[in-house]
Write an enzyme that holds these catalytic residues in place. Structure first.
Site, PDB file in Angstrom:
ATOM      1  N   TYR A 233      -2.474  -0.125  10.007  1.00 44.17           N
ATOM      2  CA  TYR A 233      -2.648  -0.689   8.665  1.00 44.17           C
ATOM      3  C   TYR A 233      -1.362  -0.555   7.856  1.00 44.17           C
ATOM      4  O   TYR A 233      -0.876  -1.521   7.253  1.00 44.17           O
ATOM      5  CB  TYR A 233      -3.804   0.008   7.945  1.00 44.17           C
TER       6      TYR A 233
ATOM      7  N   SER B  41       0.819  -1.198   0.000  1.00 41.45           N
ATOM      8  CA  SER B  41       0.000   0.000   0.000  1.00 41.45           C
ATOM      9  C   SER B  41       0.859   1.255   0.000  1.00 41.45           C
ATOM     10  O   SER B  41       1.959   1.273   0.575  1.00 41.45           O
ATOM     11  CB  SER B  41      -0.895   0.002   1.247  1.00 41.45           C
TER      12      SER B  41
END
Length: 330
Positions: free
Chosen positions: A153, A128
């Site tokens: 995350y 990501s």
């Protein structure tokens, strides 16, 4: 040759990748736990697009369930794996940390172990843009330091890269990580800005715009992302100077789009004037994302071709057809 395992096959990107692989004639095993992070009906409807293909089979399994995952690898022989399943969402990680530990850390290990046992040709996995965290140098390059995450995350996604590197080093597992930038398009996640804004604008509600609109995102259309994923999938990485077959690439639009411009184009596509509620920057969020995609362009001749002026009207067309107007996706 074995099948391709696509984890997160009921997800936004996973369902498109699985569909393209099936259209190319590959056998695909889709895996998903169909959790209720957002409306499972949308996930079921994405799966319904895959089910008519003879080469498709589905496993409803949670990545963190080791016994169940071992069963999947016992039942199927995989040539390659596209690992896109994860607990998504930056803000959700602030309140539900264990979901990220289970899916993104423990789940990654079950995939790595299965890939190692079967000696798959290539593991492609989703990282990501959030790994860049508090970096301020733009555009983000894969050579930049990524040791300042601003969410759990992001930390789990950086951990995934390090875990894959270990398996490439210790077990010779060819692996490629793709740092995905903001992806949008038809069948998109209802918790992401493009769908949330669309719903609110159609309902005549104000949209919450963070950092008072002073934000930029590298918005990337789903078809461009899928093309990049498949090009990388088809060519496992060669060994580096140390013989390690592991690579990480940015995959984005190579354009930092002002959020207010994105909202303007979306409003034009909807034929409505968006009403904005300006808010401060949220915890765990970053002001700008911008992908340096030179490596992916040079090595795979991949370049995104869909502008927001083209992509957002396509999203709006799908939204109106799927939700029937100002519906309320969860």
């Amino acid at each position: 040759m074995g099948a391709v395992l696509v984890t997160g096959a009921a997800g936004f990107i996973g369902s498109f990748v699985a569909l393209r692989l099936l259209e190319r004639g590959a056998a695909v095993v889709g895996l998903d736990n169909l959790n209720d992070y957002y409306d499972p009906r949308l996930k079921q409807d994405r799966l319904a697009r895959l089910q008519p293909h003879a080469g498709f089979s589905f496993e409803r399994v949670d990545l963190a369930d080791r016994a169940a995952m071992q069963g999947v690898f016992a039942r199927h022989r995989f040539d390659s794996i596209v690992h896109l399943a994860a607990q998504a969402g930056v803000r959700y990680s602030l309140t539900h940390p264990h979901a990220y530990v289970d899916s993104n850390l423990a789940g990654m290990v079950t995939v790595l172990e299965g890939a190692r046992a079967q000696q798959v040709r290539h593991l492609v996995y989703a990282s990501s843009s959030s790994v860049y965290g508090a970096n301020t140098k733009l555009p983000f390059a894969t050579t930049d330091p990524v040791d300042r995450p601003v969410s759990l995350y992001a930390a789990t996604k950086r951990a995934n890269e390090l875990m894959a590197y270990v398996y490439a080093t210790q077990f010779g597992l060819p692996a490629t990580g793709l740092r995905l930038f903001t992806v949008y398009g038809p069948w998109g996640r209802p918790d992401m800005a493009a769908i949330r804004f669309t719903r609110a604008i159609l309902a005549g509600e104000p949209i919450e715009v963070y950092n008072h609109g002073d934000m930029q995102r590298d918005f990337t259309y789903i078809d461009d992302i899928v093309e990049g994923v498949l090009r990388v999938h088809d060519r496992p990485p060669a060994g580096d100077a140390d013989g390690v077959c592991h690579k990480v690439y940015n995959i984005g639009n190579h354009r930092a789009e002002p959020l207010l411009r994105f909202i303007e184009v979306l409003g034009q596509a909807l034929g409505r004037q968006p009403e904005m509620k300006l808010m401060p920057l949220q915890a765990g969020d970053v002001k700008a994302t911008f992908a340096d995609t030179a490596d992916l362009r040079r090595e795979f001749q991949w370049a995104p071709s869909t502008s927001i002026e083209v992509g957002l009207p396509r999203l709006v067309g799908w939204y109106r057809e799927y939700y029937g107007g100002p519906a309320q996706p969860r």
